[in-house]
Write an enzyme that holds these catalytic residues in place. Structure first.
Site, PDB file in Angstrom:
ATOM      1  N   GLU A  86     -59.148  26.368 -20.403  1.00  0.00           N
ATOM      2  CA  GLU A  86     -57.772  26.503 -20.860  1.00  0.00           C
ATOM      3  C   GLU A  86     -56.789  25.868 -19.882  1.00  0.00           C
ATOM      4  OE1 GLU A  86     -57.453  27.372 -23.726  1.00  0.00           O
ATOM      5  OE2 GLU A  86     -59.132  28.664 -24.236  1.00  0.00           O
ATOM      6  N   CYS A  87     -55.583  25.586 -20.403  1.00  0.00           N
ATOM      7  CA  CYS A  87     -54.548  24.951 -19.585  1.00  0.00           C
ATOM      8  C   CYS A  87     -53.452  25.917 -19.180  1.00  0.00           C
ATOM      9  CB  CYS A  87     -53.921  23.780 -20.337  1.00  0.00           C
ATOM     10  SG  CYS A  87     -52.918  24.293 -21.732  1.00  0.00           S
TER      11      CYS A  87
END
EC number: 1.8.4.8
Length: 253
Positions: free
Chosen positions: A238-239
């Site tokens: 994830e970012c």
């Protein structure tokens, strides 16, 4: 679906929110993606946004939501390190779908960040988290605040990674409703929708990319790799955009 007093839900305790969200999500699971979007627009306030990375399959969410709400703000958090093909894809879809595009960036330019911090993406998990906080999480928080968003749409799907496998349709993240109408879709569902509406994949899909991000943290898929391993050197999937209190970490779109 029964009517829910969702305006009051944000003011309830965490336990009360969990219980009511579980009841609502049980109903939402039975709806189609289109029905879910219509329900969200009718029940989750008046100011909406759609967050998009303009990744491999992004045309589906952009088409699905703007079909129901043509002027919905589409938020792109631009790191300055996207692939040239991604910027071209953004232009293509913005024109074709008449998107109401809002581009948000870090308050410090990418060159200045490198001068101050070095190449954060080469500094392990902690460096990647800091990079994501600066370039994804803070700009997204600013966008939601400035646009006064009551609920935002995202195209996350459970099939994409282990970190997304148990996500619900509707959640509350950092005091704002987050809505995932495609959460239970498969890759085959995506392909069928794209074919039905003659929509394109991201152009780099044909070159072996399964997930798109920045040039320095995105790899082509190779035999034996999972999709998760094509991003952030396999250290993170994830970012930052899809975690509670994301400003303290920095993890996904």
């Amino acid at each position: 679906m029964p009517n829910y007093a969702l305006a009051d839900l944000l003011e309830k305790t965490k336990i009360e929110q969990i219980l009511q969200l579980a009841e609502i999500n049980a109903e939402l699971e039975a709806l189609s993606a289109q029905e879910r979007v219509r329900w969200a627009l009718a029940n989750l306030g008046s100011e909406f946004a759609l967050a998009s990375s303009f990744g491999i399959q992004s045309a589906v969410m952009l088409h699905l939501v703007t079909n129901e709400s043509p002027k919905v703000p589409v938020i792109l958090t631009d790191t300055g390190y996207l692939f040239p093909e991604t910027y071209q894809f953004i232009d293509q879809l913005t024109l074709r779908l008449s998107l109401n595009l809002y581009v948000y960036r870090a308050e410090i330019s990418s060159a200045w960040q490198e001068a101050r911090h070095g190449k954060l993406w080469e500094q392990g998990v902690d460096g990647i988290k800091q990079y994501n906080r600066l370039n994804k999480v803070e700009p997204m928080r600013r966008a939601l605040d400035e646009l006064n968003v009551s609920a935002w749409f995202s195209g996350l799907r459970r099939e994409q990674s282990s970190s997304r496998a148990s996500l619900p349709v509707l959640a509350i993240q950092n005091g704002v409703f987050k809505f995932l109408p495609l959460i239970d879709w498969t890759d085959n569902d995506i392909e069928q929708y794209l074919n039905q509406y003659d929509l394109p994949y991201h152009p780099l899909r044909d070159e072996g990319y399964l997930s798109m991000g920045d040039t320095h943290t995105t790899k082509k898929w190779e035999p034996g790799m999972t999709e998760e391993e094509t991003r952030f050197f396999g250290l993170k999937r994830e970012c930052g955009l899809h975690e509670e209190d994301a400003e303290s970490d920095g993890s996904g779109i």
